[in-house]
Design a protein around this motif. Structure first.
Motif, PDB file in Angstrom:
ATOM      1  N   GLU A 338       0.740  -1.313   0.118  1.00 55.68           N
ATOM      2  CA  GLU A 338       0.083  -0.017   0.023  1.00 55.68           C
ATOM      3  C   GLU A 338       0.979   1.233   0.132  1.00 55.68           C
ATOM      4  O   GLU A 338       0.512   2.112  -0.738  1.00 55.68           O
ATOM      5  CB  GLU A 338      -0.941  -0.025   1.231  1.00 55.68           C
ATOM      6  CG  GLU A 338      -1.892  -1.108   1.287  1.00 55.68           C
ATOM      7  CD  GLU A 338      -2.984  -1.149   0.214  1.00 55.68           C
ATOM      8  OE1 GLU A 338      -3.206  -0.176  -0.453  1.00 55.68           O
ATOM      9  OE2 GLU A 338      -3.591  -2.204  -0.253  1.00 55.68           O
ATOM     10  N   PHE A 339       1.943   1.152   0.694  1.00 57.09           N
ATOM     11  CA  PHE A 339       2.739   2.429   0.713  1.00 57.09           C
ATOM     12  C   PHE A 339       3.401   2.714  -0.618  1.00 57.09           C
ATOM     13  O   PHE A 339       3.732   3.749  -1.035  1.00 57.09           O
ATOM     14  CB  PHE A 339       3.858   2.122   1.775  1.00 57.09           C
ATOM     15  CG  PHE A 339       3.530   2.826   3.045  1.00 57.09           C
ATOM     16  CD1 PHE A 339       2.538   2.232   4.094  1.00 57.09           C
ATOM     17  CD2 PHE A 339       4.481   3.961   3.721  1.00 57.09           C
ATOM     18  CE1 PHE A 339       2.191   3.034   4.896  1.00 57.09           C
ATOM     19  CE2 PHE A 339       3.765   4.515   4.908  1.00 57.09           C
ATOM     20  CZ  PHE A 339       2.941   3.871   5.730  1.00 57.09           C
ATOM     21  N   PHE A 340       3.864   1.416  -0.975  1.00 54.01           N
ATOM     22  CA  PHE A 340       4.478   1.600  -2.369  1.00 54.01           C
ATOM     23  C   PHE A 340       3.735   2.209  -3.453  1.00 54.01           C
ATOM     24  O   PHE A 340       4.021   2.990  -4.133  1.00 54.01           O
ATOM     25  CB  PHE A 340       5.089   0.246  -2.936  1.00 54.01           C
ATOM     26  CG  PHE A 340       5.798   0.336  -4.031  1.00 54.01           C
ATOM     27  CD1 PHE A 340       7.008   0.912  -4.289  1.00 54.01           C
ATOM     28  CD2 PHE A 340       5.102  -0.263  -5.303  1.00 54.01           C
ATOM     29  CE1 PHE A 340       7.744   0.922  -5.490  1.00 54.01           C
ATOM     30  CE2 PHE A 340       5.650  -0.527  -6.714  1.00 54.01           C
ATOM     31  CZ  PHE A 340       7.035   0.157  -6.629  1.00 54.01           C
ATOM     32  N   ALA A 341       2.361   1.885  -3.499  1.00 51.31           N
ATOM     33  CA  ALA A 341       1.488   2.424  -4.416  1.00 51.31           C
ATOM     34  C   ALA A 341       1.310   4.007  -4.093  1.00 51.31           C
ATOM     35  O   ALA A 341       1.116   4.716  -5.112  1.00 51.31           O
ATOM     36  CB  ALA A 341       0.079   1.719  -4.285  1.00 51.31           C
ATOM     37  N   VAL A 342       1.177   4.269  -2.990  1.00 49.97           N
ATOM     38  CA  VAL A 342       1.131   5.701  -2.613  1.00 49.97           C
ATOM     39  C   VAL A 342       2.308   6.633  -3.210  1.00 49.97           C
ATOM     40  O   VAL A 342       2.414   7.555  -3.781  1.00 49.97           O
ATOM     41  CB  VAL A 342       0.861   6.087  -1.331  1.00 49.97           C
ATOM     42  CG1 VAL A 342       0.735   7.557  -0.959  1.00 49.97           C
ATOM     43  CG2 VAL A 342      -0.640   5.499  -0.850  1.00 49.97           C
ATOM     44  N   ALA A 343       3.578   5.846  -2.776  1.00 49.59           N
ATOM     45  CA  ALA A 343       4.787   6.519  -3.350  1.00 49.59           C
ATOM     46  C   ALA A 343       4.935   6.639  -4.702  1.00 49.59           C
ATOM     47  O   ALA A 343       5.318   7.748  -5.230  1.00 49.59           O
ATOM     48  CB  ALA A 343       5.932   5.710  -2.655  1.00 49.59           C
ATOM     49  N   LYS A 344       4.487   5.728  -5.474  1.00 51.78           N
ATOM     50  CA  LYS A 344       4.539   5.873  -6.825  1.00 51.78           C
ATOM     51  C   LYS A 344       3.498   6.844  -7.424  1.00 51.78           C
ATOM     52  O   LYS A 344       3.921   7.589  -8.300  1.00 51.78           O
ATOM     53  CB  LYS A 344       4.091   4.170  -7.347  1.00 51.78           C
ATOM     54  CG  LYS A 344       4.304   4.138  -8.827  1.00 51.78           C
ATOM     55  CD  LYS A 344       3.784   2.647  -9.226  1.00 51.78           C
ATOM     56  CE  LYS A 344       4.013   2.407 -10.879  1.00 51.78           C
ATOM     57  NZ  LYS A 344       3.474   1.174 -11.261  1.00 51.78           N
ATOM     58  N   GLN A 345       2.478   7.091  -6.809  1.00 56.82           N
ATOM     59  CA  GLN A 345       1.525   7.998  -7.161  1.00 56.82           C
ATOM     60  C   GLN A 345       2.062   9.263  -6.826  1.00 56.82           C
ATOM     61  O   GLN A 345       1.958  10.054  -7.696  1.00 56.82           O
ATOM     62  CB  GLN A 345       0.112   8.003  -6.503  1.00 56.82           C
ATOM     63  CG  GLN A 345      -1.017   8.655  -7.233  1.00 56.82           C
ATOM     64  CD  GLN A 345      -1.023   8.790  -8.278  1.00 56.82           C
ATOM     65  OE1 GLN A 345      -1.467   7.453  -8.896  1.00 56.82           O
ATOM     66  NE2 GLN A 345      -1.024   9.664  -9.247  1.00 56.82           N
ATOM     67  N   LEU A 346       2.792   9.535  -5.909  1.00 52.74           N
ATOM     68  CA  LEU A 346       3.223  10.625  -5.579  1.00 52.74           C
ATOM     69  C   LEU A 346       4.574  11.149  -6.651  1.00 52.74           C
ATOM     70  O   LEU A 346       4.695  12.096  -7.001  1.00 52.74           O
ATOM     71  CB  LEU A 346       3.998  10.636  -4.340  1.00 52.74           C
ATOM     72  CG  LEU A 346       2.952  10.758  -3.165  1.00 52.74           C
ATOM     73  CD1 LEU A 346       3.768  10.593  -1.620  1.00 52.74           C
ATOM     74  CD2 LEU A 346       2.177  12.019  -2.913  1.00 52.74           C
ATOM     75  N   GLU A 347       5.268  10.204  -6.966  1.00 51.95           N
ATOM     76  CA  GLU A 347       6.428  10.310  -7.890  1.00 51.95           C
ATOM     77  C   GLU A 347       5.803  10.655  -9.326  1.00 51.95           C
ATOM     78  O   GLU A 347       6.332  11.412 -10.033  1.00 51.95           O
ATOM     79  CB  GLU A 347       7.128   9.063  -8.221  1.00 51.95           C
ATOM     80  CG  GLU A 347       8.269   9.079  -9.004  1.00 51.95           C
ATOM     81  CD  GLU A 347       9.209   7.862  -9.035  1.00 51.95           C
ATOM     82  OE1 GLU A 347      10.479   8.012  -9.543  1.00 51.95           O
ATOM     83  OE2 GLU A 347       8.790   6.719  -8.134  1.00 51.95           O
ATOM     84  N   ASP A 349       2.806  12.108  -9.613  1.00 56.54           N
ATOM     85  CA  ASP A 349       2.429  13.705  -9.652  1.00 56.54           C
ATOM     86  C   ASP A 349       3.623  14.701  -9.458  1.00 56.54           C
ATOM     87  O   ASP A 349       3.436  15.861  -9.143  1.00 56.54           O
ATOM     88  CB  ASP A 349       1.732  13.578  -8.156  1.00 56.54           C
ATOM     89  CG  ASP A 349       0.402  12.751  -8.397  1.00 56.54           C
ATOM     90  OD1 ASP A 349       0.072  12.587  -9.557  1.00 56.54           O
ATOM     91  OD2 ASP A 349      -0.223  12.605  -7.261  1.00 56.54           O
ATOM     92  N   GLY A 350       4.845  14.273  -9.566  1.00 59.05           N
ATOM     93  CA  GLY A 350       6.132  15.138  -9.525  1.00 59.05           C
ATOM     94  C   GLY A 350       6.782  15.316  -8.076  1.00 59.05           C
ATOM     95  O   GLY A 350       7.246  16.145  -8.027  1.00 59.05           O
ATOM     96  N   ARG A 351       6.375  14.427  -7.278  1.00 58.82           N
ATOM     97  CA  ARG A 351       6.808  14.578  -5.631  1.00 58.82           C
ATOM     98  C   ARG A 351       7.436  13.297  -5.225  1.00 58.82           C
ATOM     99  O   ARG A 351       6.939  12.658  -4.516  1.00 58.82           O
ATOM    100  CB  ARG A 351       5.515  15.069  -4.951  1.00 58.82           C
ATOM    101  CG  ARG A 351       4.818  16.316  -5.211  1.00 58.82           C
ATOM    102  CD  ARG A 351       3.900  16.604  -4.302  1.00 58.82           C
ATOM    103  NE  ARG A 351       2.559  15.468  -4.306  1.00 58.82           N
ATOM    104  CZ  ARG A 351       1.645  15.472  -3.491  1.00 58.82           C
ATOM    105  NH1 ARG A 351       1.675  16.511  -2.234  1.00 58.82           N
ATOM    106  NH2 ARG A 351       0.573  14.871  -3.551  1.00 58.82           N
ATOM    107  N   PRO A 352       8.718  13.000  -5.889  1.00 58.43           N
ATOM    108  CA  PRO A 352       9.048  11.542  -5.570  1.00 58.43           C
ATOM    109  C   PRO A 352       9.495  11.738  -4.052  1.00 58.43           C
ATOM    110  O   PRO A 352      10.025  12.644  -3.398  1.00 58.43           O
ATOM    111  CB  PRO A 352      10.479  11.703  -6.394  1.00 58.43           C
ATOM    112  CG  PRO A 352      10.625  13.149  -6.933  1.00 58.43           C
ATOM    113  CD  PRO A 352       9.080  13.744  -6.955  1.00 58.43           C
TER     114      PRO A 352
END
Length: 561
Positions: A338-347, A349-352
């Motif tokens: 679940e965390f990885f999915a959120v982090a991937k989405q942030l990346e 969105d231009g917020r790695p």
């Protein structure tokens, strides 16, 4: 030989080294806020971590290191003092832990307990013999209170012993300063070299003047001062996070518990909206908690907050699973997914995200058998935030609490200005109610347990509040530290409304503790127990019996699974 049975948390000095593909955590052992540092050498004592706790209680920074650390490594760490713990081995056993003799030549004051007393003796030329009569429990010590170690204590005092081997000849330059009827060398010292040791355990509460003995060593012998405080520490931790992170982004594993909440408060003060707090709702929280967590962390902190609704995914993964370790692994693995999915989405969105912040605390590491220096360590139970990341994850870790005990985390939370209802929130395991349901997890069992647990928390919250109002102490002698219900995978016969029932029992667990390392069952008044039992049976469908767990830790753990 230290008569304690070797506990499974023998020597947890940090994170498991292979948890991150990019290497070691970035924040580890980094909060000695002055030039003072006490190193506690761990020889595998059952209560070895208590030594570090007792030193910190005196506002002096301490950290635990492996007993096989070299003199050169110790010199590089520049400690102000060294304490040698007890341990379960005989000093003459083939695989007995040893110590680098050069450590005694560094000029650093050393204090040894039990095995530490014996290893000091044999390393410096003394002798240890096996006694036909052991000492276990309280013993009467006759001591030389002219000794710096026993200054201000009676000539006769009760100490706690746990040994069969004993020092039979002291090293050259040492004098005997304490004895019992069974142990002729219960304490020895060489003041010129600032080397002191005791066969008994000053770190345990059963040694009536143990804390004074520690004070005498730290402040009288070593000349240290009490400057390790939570107020100072809060500012230091904020500065450390700010320096580590720079302009990068952090994602926080937020559960709403005190540990992750304190990390959130530190992060909010240090880097603000560079931190994204991710709350993974696995559907296994207590009644009403998801709503409470979202309300608090969208209003209390100036950070990004993401609520991940993963209830259905967890329910599918846990269906039919009965083994507690398998539950933990499933929950832990999905937690990271679940965390990885959120982090991937942030990346995208231009917020790695570069860093992952966690509320890992010292008991988590100890009970998971983690050992920074390598080597084999036992595991009591795995923790969801100590399970390796999914393949492909590249986070550096920020774990500012990884060497804090639970009560220290609470103190830090108050120093950061967190409200009391967050700071004193009931401890709750990461896998949630899944490990308080014995056997498979299903919606019916979850509903029963949530309702029963809500009653327990309501009644014992009120009980603790009454004690607080009467005593003015948040953790008074008879207050409960943690309390919850367990739902076993059995049914029992009962009678309700003149009809036979065949329903589930609920087990009440309430303990007194300060750090989760040890705990005793709470001696609740009968009328409190009766009210809890009556309410659960009357208000929770499917329950016809309430039992009370009266087992301490050890031998049990606080949780059932």
């Amino acid at each position: 030989m230290d008569g304690y049975a070797k506990d499974a948390h023998d020597g947890a000095y940090g994170r498991v080294p292979d948890l991150c593909e990019k290497g070691q955590p970035v924040a580890q052992n980094g909060f000695d806020q002055s030039n003072q540092k006490v190193l506690v050498f761990d020889f595998g004592a059952q209560y070895g971590q208590l030594i570090a706790r007792r030193v910190r209680d005196l506002h002096v920074y301490s950290e635990i290191v492996p007993c096989d650390i070299s003199a050169a490594e110790v010199a590089e760490m520049a400690p102000s003092a060294i304490i040698l713990s007890g341990g379960p081995a005989s000093v003459y056993a083939e695989d007995a832990p040893s110590i680098d003799a050069g450590i005694f030549e560094l000029g650093v004051p050393v204090l040894g307990f039990c095995y530490g007393h014996q290893i000091m003796a044999v390393t410096l030329g003394g002798e240890v013999a096996h006694s036909e009569v052991g000492e276990y429990g309280p013993a009467t010590l006759a001591c030389d209170n002219e000794s710096a170690l026993f200054k201000g204590t009676p000539m006769e005092q009760t100490v706690w012993m746990s040994h069969r081997d004993a020092v039979s000849r002291v090293p050259e330059g040492f004098v005997v300063t304490g004895r019992t009827d069974v142990c002729p060398v219960a304490a020895m010292e060489c003041p010129e070299r600032k080397l002191y040791s005791t066969q008994f355990h000053p770190e345990v509460r059963h040694t009536e003047h143990g804390q004074q003995i520690l004070k005498n060593f730290l402040f009288g012998v070593c000349g240290l001062v009490e400057d390790w405080t939570m107020d100072n520490l809060a500012e230091q931790k904020v500065a450390e996070i700010r320096e580590q992170v720079g302009e990068d982004r952090v994602i926080l594993a937020l559960s709403g518990g005190v540990d992750s909440s304190v990390v959130a408060a530190l992060g909010a003060r240090a880097i603000g909206k560079q931190m994204t707090c991710v709350f993974v709702n696995h559907g296994l929280l207590r009644k009403g908690e998801p709503e409470q967590v979202e309300e608090v962390f969208t209003k209390q902190f100036d950070v990004d907050f993401i609520h991940v609704h993963a209830e259905d995914r967890y329910a599918e993964l846990l269906a039919g699973v009965t083994d507690p370790e398998q539950k933990r692994r499933i929950i832990g693995t999905q937690f990271w997914n679940e965390f990885f999915a959120v982090a991937k989405q942030l990346e995208e969105d231009g917020r790695p995200v570069k860093y992952l912040a966690q509320g890992t605390i010292y008991p988590d590491i100890i009970e998971s058998g983690a050992r920074k220096t390598g080597g084999k360590a036992s595991t009591i139970k795995s923790h969801h935030n100590l399970i390796p990341f999914p393949e492909g994850v590249h986070f550096d870790l920020i774990e500012p609490l990884d060497h804090f005990f639970k009560d220290e985390v609470r103190e830090l939370g108050l120093a950061l200005g967190l409200p009391e209802h967050i700071v004193y929130r009931q401890p709750f395991p990461g896998p949630g109610l899944a490990i308080r349901i014995i056997g498979a997890v299903d919606p019916e069992k979850l509903s029963i347990l949530k309702d029963a647990d809500a009653i327990v928390r309501e009644e014992l919250d009120a009980y603790n509040q009454r004690l607080f109002e009467e005593t003015g102490e948040r953790n008074s002698e008879h207050s409960c530290w943690q309390y919850f219900c367990v739902l076993p995978d059995i049914r029992s016969v009962g009678v309700m409304g003149d009809e036979r029932t065949y329903a589930r029992p609920v087990i009440l667990r309430a303990v007194e503790s300060s750090d989760a390392m040890t705990a005793d069952w709470a001696k609740l008044p009968y009328e409190v127990l009766a009210r809890i039992s009556g309410r659960i049976v009357a208000e929770v469908p499917g329950v016809n019996r309430v039992a009370y767990d009266i087992t301490s830790k050890p031998p049990a753990t606080i949780e059932w699974e």
